[in-house]
Write a protein that holds these residues in place. Structure first.
Motif, PDB file in Angstrom:
ATOM      1  N   LYS B 303       0.877  -1.130  -0.208  1.00 42.28           N
ATOM      2  CA  LYS B 303      -0.089   0.267  -0.410  1.00 42.28           C
ATOM      3  C   LYS B 303       0.687   0.428  -0.285  1.00 42.28           C
ATOM      4  CE  LYS B 303      -4.562  -1.249   2.364  1.00 42.28           C
ATOM      5  NZ  LYS B 303      -4.541  -1.319   3.034  1.00 42.28           N
ATOM      6  N   SER B 304       0.864   1.912  -1.209  1.00 42.50           N
ATOM      7  CA  SER B 304       1.290   2.824  -1.103  1.00 42.50           C
ATOM      8  C   SER B 304       0.597   4.470  -0.853  1.00 42.50           C
ATOM      9  CB  SER B 304       2.424   2.696  -2.162  1.00 42.50           C
ATOM     10  OG  SER B 304       3.634   3.921  -2.399  1.00 42.50           O
ATOM     11  N   THR B 305       1.382   5.900  -1.008  1.00 43.05           N
ATOM     12  CA  THR B 305       0.751   6.824  -1.086  1.00 43.05           C
ATOM     13  C   THR B 305       1.657   8.315  -1.430  1.00 43.05           C
ATOM     14  OG1 THR B 305       0.063   7.205   0.700  1.00 43.05           O
ATOM     15  CG2 THR B 305      -0.392   8.740  -0.223  1.00 43.05           C
ATOM     16  N   GLU B 306       1.575   8.395  -2.549  1.00 44.68           N
ATOM     17  CA  GLU B 306       3.185   9.383  -3.320  1.00 44.68           C
ATOM     18  C   GLU B 306       3.396  10.540  -2.567  1.00 44.68           C
ATOM     19  OE1 GLU B 306       2.448  10.281  -7.352  1.00 44.68           O
ATOM     20  OE2 GLU B 306       4.593  11.075  -8.076  1.00 44.68           O
ATOM     21  N   GLY B 307       5.009  10.529  -1.866  1.00 46.54           N
ATOM     22  CA  GLY B 307       5.107  10.937  -1.197  1.00 46.54           C
ATOM     23  C   GLY B 307       5.010  11.113   0.122  1.00 46.54           C
ATOM     24  N   LYS B 308       4.135  10.338   0.988  1.00 50.95           N
ATOM     25  CA  LYS B 308       4.173   9.301   2.161  1.00 50.95           C
ATOM     26  C   LYS B 308       4.690   8.120   2.393  1.00 50.95           C
ATOM     27  CE  LYS B 308       0.573  12.351   3.887  1.00 50.95           C
ATOM     28  NZ  LYS B 308      -0.488  12.568   4.566  1.00 50.95           N
ATOM     29  N   GLY B 309       5.102   7.359   1.983  1.00 51.43           N
ATOM     30  CA  GLY B 309       5.513   6.102   2.083  1.00 51.43           C
ATOM     31  C   GLY B 309       4.990   4.833   2.104  1.00 51.43           C
ATOM     32  N   THR B 310       5.532   3.741   1.880  1.00 52.85           N
ATOM     33  CA  THR B 310       5.041   2.614   1.304  1.00 52.85           C
ATOM     34  C   THR B 310       4.884   1.581   2.682  1.00 52.85           C
ATOM     35  OG1 THR B 310       5.832   3.004  -0.219  1.00 52.85           O
ATOM     36  CG2 THR B 310       5.203   0.916   0.168  1.00 52.85           C
ATOM     37  N   THR B 311       3.795   0.708   2.422  1.00 47.57           N
ATOM     38  CA  THR B 311       3.302  -0.517   3.545  1.00 47.57           C
ATOM     39  C   THR B 311       3.736  -1.427   3.182  1.00 47.57           C
ATOM     40  OG1 THR B 311       2.559   0.940   5.650  1.00 47.57           O
ATOM     41  CG2 THR B 311       2.551  -1.496   5.671  1.00 47.57           C
ATOM     42  N   CYS B 312       4.504  -2.789   3.006  1.00 44.49           N
ATOM     43  CA  CYS B 312       4.371  -3.684   2.186  1.00 44.49           C
ATOM     44  C   CYS B 312       3.726  -4.793   3.065  1.00 44.49           C
ATOM     45  CB  CYS B 312       5.485  -4.738   2.354  1.00 44.49           C
ATOM     46  SG  CYS B 312       5.584  -6.185   1.206  1.00 44.49           S
ATOM     47  N   TYR B 313       2.961  -5.565   3.293  1.00 43.29           N
ATOM     48  CA  TYR B 313       2.730  -6.106   3.890  1.00 43.29           C
ATOM     49  C   TYR B 313       2.109  -8.114   3.415  1.00 43.29           C
ATOM     50  CZ  TYR B 313      -0.498  -2.568   5.478  1.00 43.29           C
ATOM     51  OH  TYR B 313      -1.072  -1.465   5.862  1.00 43.29           O
ATOM     52  N   LEU B 314       2.699  -9.103   4.494  1.00 44.32           N
ATOM     53  CA  LEU B 314       3.309 -10.141   4.120  1.00 44.32           C
ATOM     54  C   LEU B 314       2.254 -11.004   5.291  1.00 44.32           C
ATOM     55  CD1 LEU B 314       6.695 -10.363   4.804  1.00 44.32           C
ATOM     56  CD2 LEU B 314       6.325 -10.046   2.034  1.00 44.32           C
ATOM     57  N   GLU B 315       1.514 -11.948   4.649  1.00 44.89           N
ATOM     58  CA  GLU B 315       1.005 -12.687   5.376  1.00 44.89           C
ATOM     59  C   GLU B 315       2.085 -14.602   5.186  1.00 44.89           C
ATOM     60  OE1 GLU B 315      -3.186 -12.580   4.746  1.00 44.89           O
ATOM     61  OE2 GLU B 315      -2.981 -14.993   5.739  1.00 44.89           O
ATOM     62  N   PHE B 316       1.774 -15.235   6.510  1.00 45.81           N
ATOM     63  CA  PHE B 316       2.796 -16.700   5.509  1.00 45.81           C
ATOM     64  C   PHE B 316       1.467 -17.422   7.412  1.00 45.81           C
ATOM     65  CE2 PHE B 316       6.716 -14.167   4.632  1.00 45.81           C
ATOM     66  CZ  PHE B 316       6.170 -15.229   3.833  1.00 45.81           C
ATOM     67  N   PRO B 317       1.418 -18.656   6.750  1.00 46.90           N
ATOM     68  CA  PRO B 317       0.703 -19.836   7.463  1.00 46.90           C
ATOM     69  C   PRO B 317       2.505 -20.221   8.873  1.00 46.90           C
ATOM     70  CG  PRO B 317       1.534 -20.479   5.306  1.00 46.90           C
ATOM     71  CD  PRO B 317       1.747 -19.160   5.126  1.00 46.90           C
ATOM     72  N   MET B 318       1.478 -20.296   9.445  1.00 51.48           N
ATOM     73  CA  MET B 318       2.330 -20.685  11.153  1.00 51.48           C
ATOM     74  C   MET B 318       3.059 -21.896  11.173  1.00 51.48           C
ATOM     75  SD  MET B 318       1.606 -19.439  15.351  1.00 51.48           S
ATOM     76  CE  MET B 318       0.901 -17.531  14.159  1.00 51.48           C
ATOM     77  N   LYS B 319       4.001 -22.319  11.306  1.00 48.39           N
ATOM     78  CA  LYS B 319       4.909 -23.272  11.366  1.00 48.39           C
ATOM     79  C   LYS B 319       3.244 -24.423  12.235  1.00 48.39           C
ATOM     80  CE  LYS B 319       8.390 -26.237  10.760  1.00 48.39           C
ATOM     81  NZ  LYS B 319       7.260 -27.659  11.501  1.00 48.39           N
ATOM     82  N   SER B 320       3.140 -25.504  11.620  1.00 50.99           N
ATOM     83  CA  SER B 320       2.175 -26.298  13.350  1.00 50.99           C
ATOM     84  C   SER B 320       3.310 -27.408  14.109  1.00 50.99           C
ATOM     85  CB  SER B 320       0.756 -26.640  12.712  1.00 50.99           C
ATOM     86  OG  SER B 320       1.418 -27.327  11.312  1.00 50.99           O
TER      87      SER B 320
END
Ligand SMILES: Nc1ncnc2c1ncn2[C@@H]1O[C@H](COP(=O)(O)OP(=O)(O)O)[C@@H](O)[C@H]1O
Ligand SMILES: [Mg+2]
Lengths: 143, 320
Positions: B303-320
């Protein structure tokens, strides 16, 4: 044999031919595809009962292709084959409803026995008794 | 330097730079943006060698850049930036070595998998061929031998793969899986110098008990690519915030920067291979990262707003 239409999807030319030969000899009607476009085309026209899917296909992975194939034929049963022994992929494939997972190179007669079994038992694509084969899950057969 | 005249000797330059640098990093400035600022005379760039006899006696090479800055009313002063070239070079080399090691390993593994395909077609056709031989046929015996030898070859390949993995895994990986916290901390330590250089403050908020079952090097590769992008986007410093937490068997990771952001019309292109807006970019970072993440049943989005910054979201399955 009932439910005997099998679609084989693998981009390796000789593997496709070899599997087609051995399945045809065992009474299946086999179709081959080397990519997802061909696979979807055949699935539409032939409505196969079983699909044998290579995990690594050009530009797409087997699991994604399986979900497209299920849109064409919801009752299709899937067996995965793969040259890499990535255990995470196996468990994902199994939760997506795959019936078996074979690591290349595997014994082609054990493989056909397994396909005969699922085509005659009317095993659902998800369900109990997935691993009723002798010798445990075929996923562990590596040669 | 404040009066706009260049100092006379290289030694003096370094003295004053060091003085300014030490001073600047201890203080916070607010730049008023009422009137526009102009870089008047372009920039002057010099390379100097400097040996600090009192301290470490090491030779440093500084790449120093001066720009005279004016606002609409007149001269404000000059902007001096400098980089320690030798340290920078060392850091680059270290990173390049690490990356080529990863690339080599990926390559070796993919060759092994490619070899398994022909082994399988040979083995399969042999089995078909065998059916036409009687038990007492010599040819039956020979094809048995070939099949056994192929299986031996396959075992060697498997052994090679597992040795290779063992050899390269370190403390980050144990039987619980790979620790997200340790992996991120290791990468941050790795980027410490560039973070400092760019004036980036970082904040880590990482839960302890987060384990994923991913190849350690691939996980490191993911964080290297994403954190590097954030650092490259924050040319003027700012905050880098990394959070990781678990919820309902999933692991969530957020990497947030205050960089230049991504232009709206480029948002759909950034995951494409070779798309880069950087002079020396490869355009492969996000492409590779996404492939690894997908491969492990995870997902990622930016997710990014030009001039403001960017956030990267990651999602993983937890090791069971
Ligand atoms: N954190 C970020 N902030 C701003 N732009 C970004 C960020 N991450 C990626 N981008 C944009 O996406 C492009 C592709 O990134 P990447 O695939 O890592 O290649 P590269 O970094 O070599 O350019 C970058 O050139 C940049 O324009
Ligand atoms: Mg990048």
């Amino acid at each position: 044999m009932q439910n005997n239409k099998v679609l084989i999807v693998d981009d390796q030319y000789w593997i496709k031919i070899m599997l087609k030969e051995v399945l045809t000899n065992s009474g299946f009607t086999a179709f081959v595809a080397s990519n997802h476009v061909e696979a979807l085309e055949i699935a539409k026209n032939e409505q196969p009962d079983i699909v044998v899917l290579d995990v690594n296909l050009p530009g797409i992975d087997g699991l994604s292709l399986l979900s497209s194939l299920k849109k064409v034929k919801p009752s299709i049963r899937a067996v995965f084959i793969s040259a890499s022994s990535d255990t995470d992929y196996v468990s994902r494939a199994m939760t997506e409803g795959a019936l078996g997972f074979f690591f290349k190179p595997f014994d082609i007669f054990e493989f056909t026995t397994f396909l005969v079994k699922i085509s005659t038992s009317g095993m659902a694509s998800r369900g109990e008794g997935k691993w009723e084969m002798d010798g445990g899950p075929p996923a562990q057969k590596t040669s | 330097m404040g009066d706009g005249r260049w100092p006379t000797s290289a030694k003096n330059i370094v003295r004053s730079i060091k003085h300014y640098y030490d001073y600047l990093i201890k203080n916070t400035y607010t730049i008023e943006r009422d009137s526009p600022l102009y870089v008047k005379e372009g920039s002057h760039r010099i390379l100097i060698d400097y040996q600090d006899k009192e301290k470490d006696n090491h030779i440093h090479a500084f790449d120093v850049n001066f720009s005279v800055i004016e606002d609409s009313k007149g001269l404000l002063g000059c902007l001096v930036t400098y980089e320690d070239v030798i340290e920078l070079e060392e850091m680059r080399n270290k990173k390049a070595q690490y990356e080529s090691l990863l690339a080599e390993k990926e390559l070796a593994a993919s060759y092994v998998h490619e070899i398994k395909n022909p082994i399988f077609s040979i083995r399969g056709f042999l089995q078909i061929l065998q059916q036409s031989f009687n038990e007492d046929d010599k040819r039956k015996e020979y094809t048995d031998i070939i099949i056994n030898e192929l299986d031996r070859m396959n075992n060697l390949l498997n052994e090679f793969l597992s040795k290779y993995r063992e050899h390269t895994s370190t403390k980050v990986q144990n039987d619980k899986g790979v620790s997200i916290k340790l992996a991120i901390e290791e990468i941050i330590a790795f980027f410490q110098y560039s973070l400092e250089l760019k004036g980036i403050n970082y904040k880590l908020d990482l839960d302890d008990e987060l384990f994923v079952s991913i190849d350690r090097d691939q996980l490191m590769q993911i964080f290297i690519n994403l954190i590097q992008n954030s650092i490259e986007a924050m040319k003027e410093g700012g905050h880098l915030t990394i959070k990781a937490y678990g919820k309902d068997d999933r692991i969530y990771i957020e990497i947030k920067d205050e960089g230049v952001g991504i232009k709206q019309d480029q948002v759909d292109k950034i995951f494409k291979p070779f798309f880069s807006t950087k002079e020396k970019g490869t355009g492969l970072g996000l492409y590779i990262t996404k492939r690894i993440v997908d491969n492990y049943g995870g997902s990622m989005s930016l997710k990014s707003t030009e001039g403001k910054g960017t956030t990267c979201y990651l999602e993983f399955p937890m090791k069971s």
